[in-house]
Design an enzyme around this catalytic site. Sequence first.
Site, mmCIF file in Angstrom:
data_model
loop_
_atom_site.group_PDB
_atom_site.id
_atom_site.type_symbol
_atom_site.label_atom_id
_atom_site.label_comp_id
_atom_site.label_asym_id
_atom_site.label_seq_id
_atom_site.Cartn_x
_atom_site.Cartn_y
_atom_site.Cartn_z
ATOM 1 N N LYS A 283 0.857 -1.179 0.000
ATOM 2 C CA LYS A 283 0.000 0.000 0.000
ATOM 3 C C LYS A 283 0.906 1.246 0.000
ATOM 4 O O LYS A 283 1.850 1.331 0.784
ATOM 5 C CB LYS A 283 -0.919 -0.031 1.240
ATOM 6 C CG LYS A 283 -2.187 0.743 1.067
ATOM 7 C CD LYS A 283 -3.268 0.342 2.061
ATOM 8 C CE LYS A 283 -4.416 1.349 1.981
ATOM 9 N NZ LYS A 283 -5.575 0.967 2.769
ATOM 10 N N GLU A 369 -19.958 -5.856 8.995
ATOM 11 C CA GLU A 369 -20.976 -5.084 9.709
ATOM 12 C C GLU A 369 -22.061 -5.982 10.291
ATOM 13 O O GLU A 369 -22.550 -5.750 11.403
ATOM 14 C CB GLU A 369 -21.604 -4.040 8.779
ATOM 15 C CG GLU A 369 -20.682 -2.878 8.417
ATOM 16 C CD GLU A 369 -19.677 -3.177 7.323
ATOM 17 O OE1 GLU A 369 -19.741 -4.280 6.730
ATOM 18 O OE2 GLU A 369 -18.816 -2.326 7.050
ATOM 19 N N ARG A 397 -25.704 -2.526 5.860
ATOM 20 C CA ARG A 397 -25.291 -3.928 5.733
ATOM 21 C C ARG A 397 -25.804 -4.788 6.898
ATOM 22 O O ARG A 397 -25.987 -5.984 6.755
ATOM 23 C CB ARG A 397 -23.753 -4.022 5.729
ATOM 24 C CG ARG A 397 -23.106 -3.771 4.399
ATOM 25 C CD ARG A 397 -23.130 -5.022 3.549
ATOM 26 N NE ARG A 397 -22.821 -4.714 2.169
ATOM 27 C CZ ARG A 397 -21.608 -4.785 1.628
ATOM 28 N NH1 ARG A 397 -20.577 -5.148 2.377
ATOM 29 N NH2 ARG A 397 -21.422 -4.494 0.368
#
Length: 630
Positions: A283, A369, A397
Amino acid sequence: MSQNTLLESVQGPEALRQMSRAQLKTLAQELRDFLLQSVSRTGGHLSSNLGTVELTIALHHVFNTPHDRLVWDVGHQSYPHKILTGRREAMATLKQLGGISGFPRRCESEYDTFGVGHSSTSISAALGMAHAARLKGENRKAVAVIGDGALTGGMAFEALNHGGYQGAAGLPDMLVILNDNDMSISPPVGALNRYLARLMSGKFYAAAREGAKSVLRNTPLYEFAKRFEEHTKGMVVPGTIFEEFGFNYVGPIDGHDLDSLVPTLENLRDAKGPQFLHVVTKKGYGYELAEADPVNYHGPGKFDPKVGIQKPATPPKTTFTQVFGQWLCDMAEADERLVGITPAMREGSGLVEFEKRFPKRYHDVGIAEQHAVTFAAGLACEGLKPVVAIYSTFLQRGYDQLIHDVAIQNLPVVFAVDRGGLVGADGATHAGAFDLAYLRCVPNMAVLAPADENECRQALSTAFAHAGPAAVRYPRGAGAGVAVEPALSTLPWGRGEVRRKGSRIAILAFGTLLYPALAAAEKLGATVANMRFVKPLDQALVLELARTHDHLVTVEEGCIAGGAGSAVLECLAAAGLAVPVLQLGLPDQFIEHGDTAQLLARCGLDAAGIEQSVVRRFGPPLSLVKPAAA
Ligand SMILES: Cc1ncc(C[n+]2csc(CCOP(=O)(O)OP(=O)(O)O)c2C)c(N)n1
Ligand SMILES: CC(=O)[C@@H](O)[C@H](O)COP(=O)(O)O
Ligand SMILES: [Mg+2]
């Protein structure tokens, strides 16, 4: 940037398909430089995109996009894809009103095969496309690119479970690429992450290598495997979890090495059935500051790339997220039953300090979630006091879990619902437009919409003291700037307050739009009530205002349909009061990306907009009505 770079010659992916490997490598360097300069000027998701430069080039070089379908998960890493598919110049308008979106959108480009923003959808969507191609007799490949963070979402596994299964419909020709950078927004958590780390360490391979060959010998896969070994730094190994799901697992390979990526993708493009490629990237790759600090460079605002993100000269206003984070620590200090939960949004939801101070009572559950909500329900069953810190858009969600696991059992779970209302640059996928409507219709749920920072803290304490489920909903960023009192005091349950006394018109404000409503009321000579609670609604106050005014106006930063204004209408109807009501809120359409203040103004939800709507509907204030000529 100098003229006539290779990147500038790329109007679409066809150009990439003509390029030599050496040219692709030059292109990667130019693309990375462009990306850094461009995002530093607009703000946006940076470190994920720096990590997908080579992968994106290799994908468009090898696959026949858009005929072959390329689906990005979350889509926050799709800027290189946008740049290479004709949107290089439009990057200057990224996430701005009228500009291009920060996520793939079908209406933006034929190369954006699937609209995204929420995570873990790519494998399902690509699988749908692959099966559609089968049924329609079309020869195309579907490719899903999913990160190691997004892979923790349950949906990804539901899709893998289906994708590797040969039912009557047959096996799909699809490729799942796991872009494994060992990061979510913050460091990833959980057993899956440990498993991927073991795969990457190579130990697994050393042990499995010979076994793999013997298993594959005499099968068509053996030659396939041998070919891969020649071309890639990884190899084909059965027995990984992905193989168990029915995918042909290949990897891990270096996702920044075009010499590995291109031949591996070429082989996978030509292979039949469900394929899985494990790619390892870094990243922030290529920009030292982002590599060292991928968390802060995940989604920075504008910055100077030469010096990196700097502290602002004047301290910014306190955000609602910070108010919540401070409250969480203070309440945890006061009540040891408190447990804090985040589904992979530690920084965004304001739990960094809480994790440091109360590590045993902190849970980052990954991008999960649904699990976060039911996990909280389990804790509540045992007498603990869970606080689920969650963005409004992501709570969507966990809606069934909120109803089925929390509300039906009337469990005392606090939902700290951040990013309620418009969120600005992230646009429609991330807007918290629906929460007031989808929460207030659930029996047992209490829904609080504080108007400012101090009231937010009070609302959180009130929800925490409540014996059933309660949501406190607040917006992204800062509010009116009201000083926060340190006490953990509570609000009178289900009671609003009159903040300004006027005549003729009463404005009933829910949440932070109280302040523009007050400003509008100055011009209108109107009464203003800060309602505080969407549920239980302060019915006595609604009815009193209805009886003492000619007109009512409801104001909320949420969808009009079914929201707080609808609750007021229901209350009036039940009492048989026929008072004209103007409902102001978000219209029945998805609101695009842009600056939040600009968007609110467009929706008529700034002070001027509220005033104009009221005048349009109920006429000007009496003081402005000219007496008829004698
Ligand atoms: C359902 C859902 N929950 C949370 C998020 C917020 N979010 C966006 S990106 C991200 C991390 C994703 O990690 P990964 O897939 O590994 O991509 P990376 O950022 O590492 O490139 C999270 C948690 C989201 N977009 N969707
Ligand atoms: C891509 C994604 O879902 C997150 O990175 C999101 O953009 C964060 O938004 P905030 O900036 O509001 O935390
Ligand atoms: Mg990742």
